[in-house]
Motif scaffolding. Structure first.
Motif, PDB file in Angstrom:
ATOM      1  N   ALA A 139       0.941  -1.039  -0.090  1.00  0.00           N
ATOM      2  CA  ALA A 139      -0.197   0.051   0.126  1.00  0.00           C
ATOM      3  C   ALA A 139       0.796   1.367   0.014  1.00  0.00           C
ATOM      4  N   LEU A 140       2.000   1.360   0.802  1.00  0.00           N
ATOM      5  CA  LEU A 140       2.919   2.407   0.554  1.00  0.00           C
ATOM      6  C   LEU A 140       3.440   2.681  -0.845  1.00  0.00           C
ATOM      7  N   LYS A 141       3.780   1.521  -1.076  1.00  0.00           N
ATOM      8  CA  LYS A 141       4.442   1.630  -2.642  1.00  0.00           C
ATOM      9  C   LYS A 141       3.478   2.166  -3.476  1.00  0.00           C
ATOM     10  N   LEU A 142       2.165   1.682  -3.425  1.00  0.00           N
ATOM     11  CA  LEU A 142       1.295   2.394  -4.394  1.00  0.00           C
ATOM     12  C   LEU A 142       0.948   3.836  -3.946  1.00  0.00           C
ATOM     13  N   GLU A 143       1.059   4.379  -2.964  1.00  0.00           N
ATOM     14  CA  GLU A 143       0.830   5.613  -2.524  1.00  0.00           C
ATOM     15  C   GLU A 143       1.983   6.360  -2.368  1.00  0.00           C
ATOM     16  N   SER A 144       3.127   6.203  -2.856  1.00  0.00           N
ATOM     17  CA  SER A 144       4.305   6.916  -2.875  1.00  0.00           C
ATOM     18  C   SER A 144       4.335   8.092  -4.306  1.00  0.00           C
ATOM     19  N   GLY A 145       4.504   9.114  -3.964  1.00  0.00           N
ATOM     20  CA  GLY A 145       4.324   9.985  -5.035  1.00  0.00           C
ATOM     21  C   GLY A 145       3.120  10.856  -5.014  1.00  0.00           C
ATOM     22  N   LEU A 146       2.079  10.431  -4.296  1.00  0.00           N
ATOM     23  CA  LEU A 146       0.699  11.108  -4.261  1.00  0.00           C
ATOM     24  C   LEU A 146       1.078  12.609  -3.278  1.00  0.00           C
ATOM     25  N   THR A 222      -6.250  -1.041  -2.122  1.00  0.00           N
ATOM     26  CA  THR A 222      -5.677  -1.570  -0.705  1.00  0.00           C
ATOM     27  C   THR A 222      -6.700  -2.486  -0.208  1.00  0.00           C
ATOM     28  N   VAL A 223      -8.197  -2.251  -0.584  1.00  0.00           N
ATOM     29  CA  VAL A 223      -9.193  -3.103  -0.165  1.00  0.00           C
ATOM     30  C   VAL A 223      -8.944  -4.625  -0.836  1.00  0.00           C
ATOM     31  N   GLU A 224      -8.499  -4.700  -2.023  1.00  0.00           N
ATOM     32  CA  GLU A 224      -8.292  -5.930  -2.782  1.00  0.00           C
ATOM     33  C   GLU A 224      -7.019  -6.589  -2.085  1.00  0.00           C
ATOM     34  N   LEU A 225      -6.194  -5.995  -1.643  1.00  0.00           N
ATOM     35  CA  LEU A 225      -4.903  -6.317  -0.908  1.00  0.00           C
ATOM     36  C   LEU A 225      -5.308  -6.964   0.473  1.00  0.00           C
ATOM     37  N   ASP A 226      -6.138  -6.436   1.337  1.00  0.00           N
ATOM     38  CA  ASP A 226      -6.704  -6.760   2.563  1.00  0.00           C
ATOM     39  C   ASP A 226      -7.540  -7.921   2.188  1.00  0.00           C
TER      40      ASP A 226
END
Length: 244
Positions: A139-146, A222-226
């Motif tokens: 989730a942190l990787k996907l959020e990086s840059g925002l 993120t929901v899919e990951l959980d």
């Protein structure tokens, strides 16, 4: 006689608009030009982040779909893990790989040679924590840059407003020193001051739409990951957890 004049005016309009921007730029004060250049760099940064993150999330969604299809079609939970399958850029695969690696280590024990059929409840709790950590890391990787888009959305209008206020202040100060408050003396400075606010909005508005769009898709991933982590943990318990 009216039609040629009408078409001539229509053709001349883009040229006058281009000259208008060049003229405003030439009338801008040094601090205004610096702010516009900073906003231009902000715009390049924001668009690069939006494009790269959109491509990353699109690739992640496609790979997640392919992986889920392969994961749910396997007969044994560790089948894909034992085949040493690689799926770079797939968040669900990273979570699966981390969980299966920890589970495999718990099943093999200290000798690391033979794999047991079951794992203890304590060992399964360790596997679950590894899954939770993998979900958080992805989730942190996907959020990086925002955060860069958030800075552009919140900071660009204020930076443009700073240039406008500064330019208007300098214009009125110059008019006061000259002692002539005519429209010809004030208009160029005011127009050059207002262009910084326009530049700030041109940076903030696309960044706002891009940030909200990316944030929505990030929450979905993120929901899919959980959900996948819970499904994987449930299958691990069903297949490998020792019954008391």
């Amino acid at each position: 006689m009216k039609e040629p004049l009408f078409f001539a005016a229509a053709v001349a309009r883009p040229l006058s608009t281009e000259w208008e921007l060049v003229y405003i730029w030439s009338q801008a004060r040094p601090e205004g030009k610096v702010i516009i250049i900073c906003l231009f760099l902000f715009s390049i940064m924001a668009w690069s982040v939006m494009i790269s993150k959109a491509l990353q999330m699109r690739r992640a969604r496609k790979l997640n779909q392919y992986f889920l299809s392969a994961f749910r079609s396997q007969k044994r939970l560790l089948e894909l893990f034992d085949r040493r399958v690689e799926a770079e850029g797939c968040p669900l695969f990273v979570v699966y790989q981390a969980g299966c690696a920890e589970l495999d280590a718990r099943l093999r024990g200290a000798d690391g040679e033979t794999r047991r059929r079951h794992v203890s409840l304590k060992g399964m709790e360790h596997v679950k924590r590894v899954l939770e950590n993998a979900v958080a890391q992805e989730a942190l990787k996907l959020e990086s840059g925002l955060i860069l888009l958030a800075i552009a959305v919140s900071g660009a209008p204020f930076l443009g407003l700073l240039g406008t206020v500064w330019g208007v202040m300098s214009t009125f100060a110059g008019v006061a020193q000259q002692g002539t408050a005519t429209l010809t003396a004030m208009a160029p400075g005011v127009a050059a001051a207002l262009i910084t606010t326009v530049a700030g909005l041109l940076v903030a508005i696309p960044s706002m739409f891009g940030y909200n769009w990316l944030l929505h898709h990030l929450r979905v991933l993120t929901v899919e990951l959980d959900n996948f982590a819970q499904e994987l943990a449930s299958k691990m318990e069903t297949e490998f957890l020792a019954e008391d």
